[in-house]
Design a protein around this motif. Structure first.
Motif: not given
Length: 527
Positions: A30, A34, A113, A171, A174, A230-231, A274-276
């Motif tokens: 990843p 974020k 984050e 997260m 990650k 996820d977080e 969002y994109y990881n």
């Protein structure tokens, strides 16, 4: 596996928590940051100052000053590239590159984050993510949430007096993609290091702060629009220009019991895209179970920790009184830019007793306000420092504990223990025979779980991380480097320092000493 058993193995026998067939998929890693999609973006001024000059405490800070704070806390500050030490069979050399920040992170993966609740004239009031990759804010939820936040914190903080509340989250994927279940230990320490940097930068900029470890998790995650699978938020730090955020007068404090369920009904659920980068995300059931077990559902669950009033015996131990030194005045910005974690770059050099004294003073001569201690008492330091010292002026080689109350070293054992410590490392990336100072931060062997439940483990790791960052900054101000390590044998270190009978254990290993310049290409990322 029971959670208590898992945490015991995580600390003392980490091989038991790794799947036997674990393989890291480096190609599907990843991003270390974020990236939200399709939301309002607010660029932050790029002309970040290269030194701290302080500011007037009167008046609400500007968006520019908040941008400077965020960049020095968690901004991407440097791009680096260096050759891997292993040469392949065809004698070709492979390179690795990384985007570095001013705080260390295990494997430079940065699982944390940063989010903020801002109340400034230049931008809409609301919840923002700090987009470190682009040094900008992403608006997640607009509105005034003073009451919502205050009740999530048990009405213990005057959020209305705070111009900014910082949220530090984790997260899970990650760094789980590389470290598997061991990532849980790293995540708490990473968050703690980030708290430590936040406190230091806030102090330099004239902001007052308080760290909140206890809050209604689901209500806070709901406010930020986070998926708990996820977080999850680990800590909050309200910032203000006034002292009133430290605590609420007990006479005015509401005793109502607040629950996450009630608060979540007050504002609509939000889900943001969002994109990881990872195409395949492996499940992490133990981390989800630990996160679930750590959550606080009602404010009745909040506690205050009792101060440790037990007398620590030093009978029969040789004592070395260290010289008292003035607080070091240094340019935080310059030290941050130069900081990195030496490994094979350490070189043996004699360290003066004055420098050792300064390191210990700067690491422990502070207290920070938090919600674990009573507001009218000085903060309790729940972390101790032990160390093995070699080639230190006026200090015979050996293992010592540091008594912060008397600013003295208590000798536990004598002799050269570098081989013993080197053998306890799980990797050979640091040569301890070239390191004069091997520090170990030490804490409660049960990880505060008797008082705080499973949540106590991550709080202990965060408090250790705060001290790690203070030690690294102090070392940097003296021209030395430090490399935080979790790949060490806690059991052998506990034996060296005779910790088991004291109910303590080694939390993290930090070699500190002089180092030679690293052979790498690097470029600073600032205007």
């Amino acid at each position: 596996m029971k959670l208590e058993t898992f945490l015991h193995n995580l600390h003392f026998d980490p091989d038991k928590i790794f799947p036997p067939d674990w393989q890291v998929d480096w190609e599907d890693a990843p991003l270390p940051y974020k990236l939200y999609r399709g939301l309002q973006e607010i660029p932050l001024p790029a002309d970040v100052p290269l030194t701290f000059t302080g500011r007037e405490k009167n008046g609400t800070p500007s968006l520019e000053e908040v941008g400077h704070f965020l960049w020095y806390v968690f901004g991407i500050s440097q791009f680096s590239q260096f050759a891997k030490p292993v040469v392949t069979a065809d004698e070709s050399v492979s390179f690795t590159h990384s985007l570095r920040r001013f705080v260390p992170s295990g494997g430079a993966l940065y699982p944390s984050e940063l989010y903020v609740y801002l109340k400034l004239e230049e931008v809409p009031k609301g919840i923002y993510q700090y987009d470190a990759a682009h040094h900008r804010l992403i608006l997640l939820r607009e509105g005034n949430y003073d009451s919502y936040l205050s009740r999530s914190l048990g009405n213990s903080v005057e959020i209305s007096d705070s111009f900014c509340t910082v949220f530090i989250s984790t997260m899970f994927w990650k760094n789980y993609y590389k470290y598997n279940n061991f990532s849980y230990r790293l995540q708490g320490l990473d968050a703690g290091v980030l708290i430590g940097q936040s406190l230091e930068v806030a102090d330099r900029m004239g902001f007052t702060s308080r760290v909140c470890y206890q809050f209604l998790d689901r209500a806070i995650n709901h406010l930020l629009g986070l998926s708990e699978q996820d977080e999850s938020v680990y800590a909050l730090i309200p910032l203000s220009n006034t002292q009133s955020i430290f605590w609420v007068n007990n006479e005015n404090r509401s005793e109502e019991t607040v629950s996450s369920t009630e608060l979540c009904r007050e504002i609509p659920e939000q889900q943001h895209e969002y994109y990881n980068r990872s195409k395949r995300v492996i499940d992490y059931p133990m981390l989800r179970e630990l996160n679930e077990a750590s959550m606080l559902e009602t404010t009745n669950s909040f506690v205050k920790l009792k101060k440790d009033r037990s007398l620590k015996s030093s009978l029969g131990m040789e004592t070395i009184m260290l010289p008292y030194t003035e607080s070091v005045s240094y340019d935080l910005a310059a030290v941050c830019r130069k900081r990195h974690s030496p490994d094979i770059d350490f070189i043996m050099g004699k360290v003066s007793q004055t420098h050792l004294s300064t390191l210990l003073t700067e690491t422990f001569s502070f207290s920070y306000l938090n919600d674990l201690d009573e507001p009218n008492e000085n903060g309790e330091c729940r972390v101790d420092l032990y160390g093995y010292f070699y080639n230190i002026e006026g200090v015979p080689d050996g293992a010592y504990s540091y008594d912060k109350n008397t600013h003295a070293l208590r000798r536990i054992s004598s002799g050269d223990q570098r081989g013993y410590l080197q053998y306890g490392l799980s990797m050979d990336n640091v040569n301890l025979f070239q390191v004069p100072l091997c520090f170990h931060l030490v804490g409660d062997r049960e990880h505060l779980m008797e008082e705080l439940g499973v949540r106590g483990y991550r709080i202990q790791q965060m408090e250790a991380g705060i001290h790690v960052q203070r030690l690294l900054l102090a070392a940097g101000s003296l021209g030395m480097g430090g490399h935080p390590l979790l790949g060490f044998d806690a059991k052998s270190c506990d034996e060296l320092y005779q910790l088991e009978t004291k109910g303590k254990t080694s939390l993290i290993h930090i070699p500190v000493g002089p180092f030679r310049p690293r052979a790498w290409l690097k470029g600073n990322l600032h205007s």
